[in-house]
Scaffold this motif. Sequence first.
Motif, PDB file in Angstrom:
ATOM      1  N   PRO A  42       0.797  -1.239   0.000  1.00 30.27           N
ATOM      2  CA  PRO A  42       0.000   0.000   0.000  1.00 30.27           C
ATOM      3  C   PRO A  42       0.824   1.282   0.000  1.00 30.27           C
ATOM      4  O   PRO A  42       0.329   2.341  -0.375  1.00 30.27           O
ATOM      5  CB  PRO A  42      -0.834  -0.121   1.282  1.00 30.27           C
ATOM      6  CG  PRO A  42      -0.969  -1.588   1.496  1.00 30.27           C
ATOM      7  CD  PRO A  42       0.356  -2.162   1.061  1.00 30.27           C
ATOM      8  N   ASP A  43       2.089   1.193   0.367  1.00 30.22           N
ATOM      9  CA  ASP A  43       2.929   2.394   0.353  1.00 30.22           C
ATOM     10  C   ASP A  43       3.270   2.859  -1.054  1.00 30.22           C
ATOM     11  O   ASP A  43       3.837   3.943  -1.223  1.00 30.22           O
ATOM     12  CB  ASP A  43       4.201   2.170   1.178  1.00 30.22           C
ATOM     13  CG  ASP A  43       3.938   2.291   2.666  1.00 30.22           C
ATOM     14  OD1 ASP A  43       2.938   2.941   3.042  1.00 30.22           O
ATOM     15  OD2 ASP A  43       4.713   1.728   3.453  1.00 30.22           O
ATOM     16  N   TYR A  60      -2.267   9.041  -1.426  1.00 29.57           N
ATOM     17  CA  TYR A  60      -1.818   8.315  -0.225  1.00 29.57           C
ATOM     18  C   TYR A  60      -3.021   7.937   0.644  1.00 29.57           C
ATOM     19  O   TYR A  60      -3.127   6.806   1.114  1.00 29.57           O
ATOM     20  CB  TYR A  60      -0.838   9.180   0.573  1.00 29.57           C
ATOM     21  CG  TYR A  60      -0.332   8.492   1.818  1.00 29.57           C
ATOM     22  CD1 TYR A  60       0.800   7.704   1.774  1.00 29.57           C
ATOM     23  CD2 TYR A  60      -0.999   8.629   3.041  1.00 29.57           C
ATOM     24  CE1 TYR A  60       1.274   7.054   2.909  1.00 29.57           C
ATOM     25  CE2 TYR A  60      -0.540   7.987   4.174  1.00 29.57           C
ATOM     26  CZ  TYR A  60       0.584   7.204   4.102  1.00 29.57           C
ATOM     27  OH  TYR A  60       1.037   6.557   5.231  1.00 29.57           O
ATOM     28  N   ASN A  61      -3.921   8.882   0.847  1.00 24.31           N
ATOM     29  CA  ASN A  61      -5.091   8.631   1.689  1.00 24.31           C
ATOM     30  C   ASN A  61      -6.034   7.600   1.076  1.00 24.31           C
ATOM     31  O   ASN A  61      -6.704   6.867   1.803  1.00 24.31           O
ATOM     32  CB  ASN A  61      -5.815   9.928   1.996  1.00 24.31           C
ATOM     33  CG  ASN A  61      -5.019  10.822   2.921  1.00 24.31           C
ATOM     34  OD1 ASN A  61      -4.083  10.370   3.589  1.00 24.31           O
ATOM     35  ND2 ASN A  61      -5.360  12.095   2.959  1.00 24.31           N
ATOM     36  N   HIS A  64      -4.651   4.408   2.212  1.00 29.05           N
ATOM     37  CA  HIS A  64      -4.468   4.245   3.652  1.00 29.05           C
ATOM     38  C   HIS A  64      -5.716   4.563   4.476  1.00 29.05           C
ATOM     39  O   HIS A  64      -5.629   4.755   5.685  1.00 29.05           O
ATOM     40  CB  HIS A  64      -3.304   5.103   4.130  1.00 29.05           C
ATOM     41  CG  HIS A  64      -1.982   4.565   3.715  1.00 29.05           C
ATOM     42  ND1 HIS A  64      -1.463   4.801   2.454  1.00 29.05           N
ATOM     43  CD2 HIS A  64      -1.099   3.779   4.350  1.00 29.05           C
ATOM     44  CE1 HIS A  64      -0.293   4.187   2.364  1.00 29.05           C
ATOM     45  NE2 HIS A  64      -0.049   3.555   3.505  1.00 29.05           N
ATOM     46  N   TRP A  89      -3.988  -5.570   3.456  1.00 33.68           N
ATOM     47  CA  TRP A  89      -4.232  -4.134   3.345  1.00 33.68           C
ATOM     48  C   TRP A  89      -4.626  -3.546   4.708  1.00 33.68           C
ATOM     49  O   TRP A  89      -4.080  -2.532   5.150  1.00 33.68           O
ATOM     50  CB  TRP A  89      -5.313  -3.859   2.316  1.00 33.68           C
ATOM     51  CG  TRP A  89      -5.418  -2.443   1.853  1.00 33.68           C
ATOM     52  CD1 TRP A  89      -4.764  -1.347   2.327  1.00 33.68           C
ATOM     53  CD2 TRP A  89      -6.250  -1.968   0.800  1.00 33.68           C
ATOM     54  NE1 TRP A  89      -5.134  -0.218   1.639  1.00 33.68           N
ATOM     55  CE2 TRP A  89      -6.053  -0.573   0.689  1.00 33.68           C
ATOM     56  CE3 TRP A  89      -7.144  -2.575  -0.067  1.00 33.68           C
ATOM     57  CZ2 TRP A  89      -6.718   0.217  -0.233  1.00 33.68           C
ATOM     58  CZ3 TRP A  89      -7.810  -1.788  -0.997  1.00 33.68           C
ATOM     59  CH2 TRP A  89      -7.585  -0.417  -1.085  1.00 33.68           C
ATOM     60  N   HIS A  92      -1.701  -3.483   7.060  1.00 29.82           N
ATOM     61  CA  HIS A  92      -0.783  -2.383   6.770  1.00 29.82           C
ATOM     62  C   HIS A  92      -1.283  -1.082   7.407  1.00 29.82           C
ATOM     63  O   HIS A  92      -0.512  -0.353   8.046  1.00 29.82           O
ATOM     64  CB  HIS A  92      -0.629  -2.186   5.260  1.00 29.82           C
ATOM     65  CG  HIS A  92       0.209  -0.997   4.929  1.00 29.82           C
ATOM     66  ND1 HIS A  92       1.574  -1.064   4.840  1.00 29.82           N
ATOM     67  CD2 HIS A  92      -0.120   0.302   4.711  1.00 29.82           C
ATOM     68  CE1 HIS A  92       2.052   0.140   4.566  1.00 29.82           C
ATOM     69  NE2 HIS A  92       1.041   0.987   4.487  1.00 29.82           N
ATOM     70  N   ILE A  93      -2.559  -0.798   7.237  1.00 27.36           N
ATOM     71  CA  ILE A  93      -3.132   0.425   7.804  1.00 27.36           C
ATOM     72  C   ILE A  93      -3.017   0.401   9.330  1.00 27.36           C
ATOM     73  O   ILE A  93      -2.606   1.385   9.951  1.00 27.36           O
ATOM     74  CB  ILE A  93      -4.593   0.608   7.354  1.00 27.36           C
ATOM     75  CG1 ILE A  93      -4.658   0.854   5.842  1.00 27.36           C
ATOM     76  CG2 ILE A  93      -5.260   1.755   8.114  1.00 27.36           C
ATOM     77  CD1 ILE A  93      -6.045   0.763   5.244  1.00 27.36           C
ATOM     78  N   ASP A  96       0.631   0.944  10.351  1.00 26.75           N
ATOM     79  CA  ASP A  96       1.014   2.354  10.223  1.00 26.75           C
ATOM     80  C   ASP A  96       0.473   3.179  11.383  1.00 26.75           C
ATOM     81  O   ASP A  96       1.185   3.960  11.996  1.00 26.75           O
ATOM     82  CB  ASP A  96       0.489   2.941   8.915  1.00 26.75           C
ATOM     83  CG  ASP A  96       1.431   2.740   7.753  1.00 26.75           C
ATOM     84  OD1 ASP A  96       2.457   2.061   7.913  1.00 26.75           O
ATOM     85  OD2 ASP A  96       1.125   3.276   6.660  1.00 26.75           O
TER      86      ASP A  96
END
Length: 118
Positions: A42-43, A60-61, A64, A89, A92-93, A96
Amino acid sequence: MNSLTVRRWIRLEYATGFILCLFLYLYAGYPVTLFFLLLLVPDISMFGYLFNKKIGAFIYNLGHNLIIPFLLLIVTMTGGLSIAFVCIWLAHICMDRSLGFGLKYGHSFKETHMQKTF
């Protein structure tokens, strides 16, 4: 004496979400190596910053926020998508946000909603 501030509670919640996503992924029978290989995919959404800060923050949003993966979770329940993709996914969020990273504002890459909400 209260060492669990609101910020720490929220980060703990997201760390728990990461662990839950990993557990669901493994429970579904997918390989752990693939999980960690794809965890940073996702980055890719950071490449939006090559255009400018405003477009970068928007792209980006998109990668994320929780809305899209939650909607995809519904699709997985109907059999239209592998749950592995959604678990990675969401993990990952959660990862972060447990580290203090969040949705970006259009004027700064470093300033996120995680700093603004406290």
